[in-house]
Design a protein around this motif. Sequence first.
Motif, PDB file in Angstrom:
ATOM      1  N   MET B  50    -104.142 -27.659-156.482  1.00 11.53           N
ATOM      2  CA  MET B  50    -103.178 -27.919-157.555  1.00 11.53           C
ATOM      3  C   MET B  50    -102.558 -26.626-158.045  1.00 11.53           C
ATOM      4  SD  MET B  50    -105.211 -30.399-160.132  1.00 11.53           S
ATOM      5  CE  MET B  50    -105.963 -31.927-159.587  1.00 11.53           C
ATOM      6  N   ILE B  51    -103.417 -25.683-158.387  1.00  9.46           N
ATOM      7  CA  ILE B  51    -102.922 -24.468-159.027  1.00  9.46           C
ATOM      8  C   ILE B  51    -102.179 -23.596-158.026  1.00  9.46           C
ATOM      9  CG2 ILE B  51    -103.625 -22.373-160.239  1.00  9.46           C
ATOM     10  CD1 ILE B  51    -105.895 -23.987-161.439  1.00  9.46           C
ATOM     11  N   TRP B 288     -97.614 -33.710-158.882  1.00 10.46           N
ATOM     12  CA  TRP B 288     -98.458 -33.078-157.867  1.00 10.46           C
ATOM     13  C   TRP B 288     -99.924 -33.058-158.326  1.00 10.46           C
ATOM     14  CZ3 TRP B 288     -99.230 -31.700-153.161  1.00 10.46           C
ATOM     15  CH2 TRP B 288    -100.036 -30.612-152.834  1.00 10.46           C
ATOM     16  N   VAL B 289    -100.126 -32.657-159.579  1.00 10.84           N
ATOM     17  CA  VAL B 289    -101.477 -32.585-160.118  1.00 10.84           C
ATOM     18  C   VAL B 289    -102.099 -33.981-160.156  1.00 10.84           C
ATOM     19  CG1 VAL B 289    -102.752 -32.154-162.243  1.00 10.84           C
ATOM     20  CG2 VAL B 289    -101.096 -30.484-161.439  1.00 10.84           C
ATOM     21  N   PHE B 293    -105.322 -35.436-158.200  1.00 17.36           N
ATOM     22  CA  PHE B 293    -106.436 -35.964-158.967  1.00 17.36           C
ATOM     23  C   PHE B 293    -106.811 -37.368-158.521  1.00 17.36           C
ATOM     24  CE2 PHE B 293    -108.454 -38.415-162.183  1.00 17.36           C
ATOM     25  CZ  PHE B 293    -109.533 -37.608-162.454  1.00 17.36           C
ATOM     26  N   LEU B 294    -105.798 -38.190-158.198  1.00 11.75           N
ATOM     27  CA  LEU B 294    -106.093 -39.557-157.757  1.00 11.75           C
ATOM     28  C   LEU B 294    -107.018 -39.526-156.551  1.00 11.75           C
ATOM     29  CD1 LEU B 294    -102.795 -41.557-158.243  1.00 11.75           C
ATOM     30  CD2 LEU B 294    -104.927 -41.655-159.536  1.00 11.75           C
ATOM     31  N   VAL B 395    -105.221 -32.342-167.304  1.00 12.23           N
ATOM     32  CA  VAL B 395    -105.054 -33.611-166.594  1.00 12.23           C
ATOM     33  C   VAL B 395    -106.367 -34.018-165.937  1.00 12.23           C
ATOM     34  CG1 VAL B 395    -103.963 -34.657-164.579  1.00 12.23           C
ATOM     35  CG2 VAL B 395    -102.570 -33.441-166.232  1.00 12.23           C
ATOM     36  N   VAL B 396    -107.022 -33.075-165.284  1.00  9.69           N
ATOM     37  CA  VAL B 396    -108.267 -33.401-164.601  1.00  9.69           C
ATOM     38  C   VAL B 396    -109.323 -33.874-165.607  1.00  9.69           C
ATOM     39  CG1 VAL B 396    -110.184 -32.414-163.313  1.00  9.69           C
ATOM     40  CG2 VAL B 396    -107.842 -31.917-162.629  1.00  9.69           C
TER      41      VAL B 396
END
Lengths: 276, 424
Positions: B50-51, B288-289, B293-294, B395-396
């Motif tokens: 992600m990052i 994207w994040v 995460f999904l 978000v996570v």
Amino acid sequence: MTRFSEESSVRPNFAFNRYRGVRRGWRALFMSLLLIGSGASYGFDPDTVTAQELVTRAIDLTRGHTSEAKFSMTIHRPTWERTSSLHAWTRGREDALIRFTAPAKDAGNATLKQGQKMWTYTPRLNRTIRLPFSLMSQSWAGSDFSYTDLSRSDDLLVHYELNITQREQVDGLWVFTIVALPHDDAPVVWGKEELVLREDNIILRQTFFDQDMQPLKEMRTLDIGELGGRTFGTRMRMVPLDEPDHYTELHYEAAEFDLPLQDRLFTQFSLKSGPK
Amino acid sequence: MSEVALPRAVSTRGAQAWWLQPKLAWRNLWRNHRRTIIMLSAIGVGVWAMIFMTALTQGMVNEMIKDGISSLPGRGQVHPPDYQADPNINNLVPTPDSELAEKFTTAEIEQWATRIKVPAVISSERESRGVTLLGIDPARERDIGFVDYAEVVCRFLESADDKGIVIGEKLADTLETEVGKRIVIMSQDPDNDIADRGFRVVGLFSANTENLEETYVFAGKETIQTLLKVGDHVTEAVVVGDDYRDVEPVFAATQALFDNGVVVSRWTDLNSYLGTMLRVMDGFVLIWVIVIFLALSFGLVNTLVMAVFERVREIGLMLALGMKPSSILGQIVIESMMLLIIGLAIGNVLAFASIEPLKSGIDLSIVAKGMEMMGASSVLYPQLRSEDIILANTVVLILGFFASLSPAWRASRYQPVEAITKAD
């Protein structure tokens, strides 16, 4: 893909032809049209006359003169050749009208010059276009000539430093070789130009050099003849020296001088209304 | 189930219950340490992705925008109303140049420049091209343009009345010209007459993209004003503020300087492609994040469900001993949060560790042509923005919390008797 909308609007929207033709050619063509008004010898001292004087005199002779000429233009390429017929009128150094008369495909295409401004007319489109600056460097009618600098014919005096490098007598006539070096801020791309000028103001040869002083193209007078009571170069050929077997040739078939021309000849109306 | 980890001091007193749950959660987390480690690495890699990807994308957008802004608009521009539609020399800023300078100085706008920008044709002996001619004051332009001054071959313009011209290296190639040679610039003056002049090429500039090198030529502002016969007038004024993401202050300050007769625009209006891009990118990062995460959440939920299934009898026992269902719920949620926090920590460290060595730029010159079509340069500088890191972590954590609720809820709803007697 264009990146910036703004940028695309700033850019002129013309396709810029690659032209490897003879840019200054138009002026040369025009000079030839103008200078045929002279054709006589004048008193001068061949040893002390300066290049400036020679060119000034040649140009001054055309001031106020009118001419009408019929000539053909042959564009020669390695794989094809095309000959067109043209009809041209000039008045002084300001006004000119050139119109194609043959082949039928091109007949009626015409170019008008009033001072610095130029227009072209295409009968098929029935449109008169004022030539924008961005089109001036494009090839004229597919030839080795471009529109550029048709609009100025005395820039040899304005933008160049002129020097006589050679004086010789050929067949009893003085022939001067004049080297013209453009000034720093002159709107001239050439490194120098070389003019071979006969004492009766016939340009025998004009060579254009790049800035490494290599000759790039050349306008040669192939025939000198008499038409309409004047002696001048009746057949001239423009040759790009870096492209073998390319040339454009002008051949004068008829000419008349100092005839009365009406003002309306050099108007946009006349540009459109001539013989199609 | 021999090694049931019972708290050493089970107490029914509520006062001790607060640390009981984290303690149980922590121990449970390491009961099946292999599974936990696998899960941690999955979370770690996910967060790293992600990052890292966000940093790359932001870096690319940043470069595109920096190029875009430096190639033209600054942060904001002042134009006569019709200039955008027709960038013509007739569309001059009605205020004389010297007055503009005065206005900017009194308004304490530090970085500004006035220019003449018109279409022109540049010709050498062999070629001619359509370009955008910029008449500039080099002293004012230094901090604004895209020109890499250190890379200029020979010299850049020295003053506003410099008689030379600086063109791009690519353009010099096309025109088959070089420093020291003359070229001719042809444009139009306000009377529609041809304005042309010879210039000596005094320098060649290089820019990030060939497009810029081919499009722009620089000459002294005063020289161009004389050539085009426009006196003390210009076609645009440019102002620059600090952050390209925050144009409003400088925009407002500039707008306050002018009354009718000119249009003040932000760079996002001038270059709507990039302006939109900037907005889209922030949304893109979030998507994207979430997508990553999904994918992660399936693993997370699966792990928790397994952990709960393994412990049915134990949970039953705890319930039977008097633990409240909410404590069971809390315990499982805390366990999942611990898992996520450790995973996030690993992911963040990985991301920092992998981006730091790339700070000096990733050379993408192999695909330079393609990048150029997108308007990006061939060196990519990853850009780690704290907003993006915070976004990814939040978000996570938030989504992870919700994902763990379901197995936790299920665990807290067991009937003690059924759970204790449940066969393995």
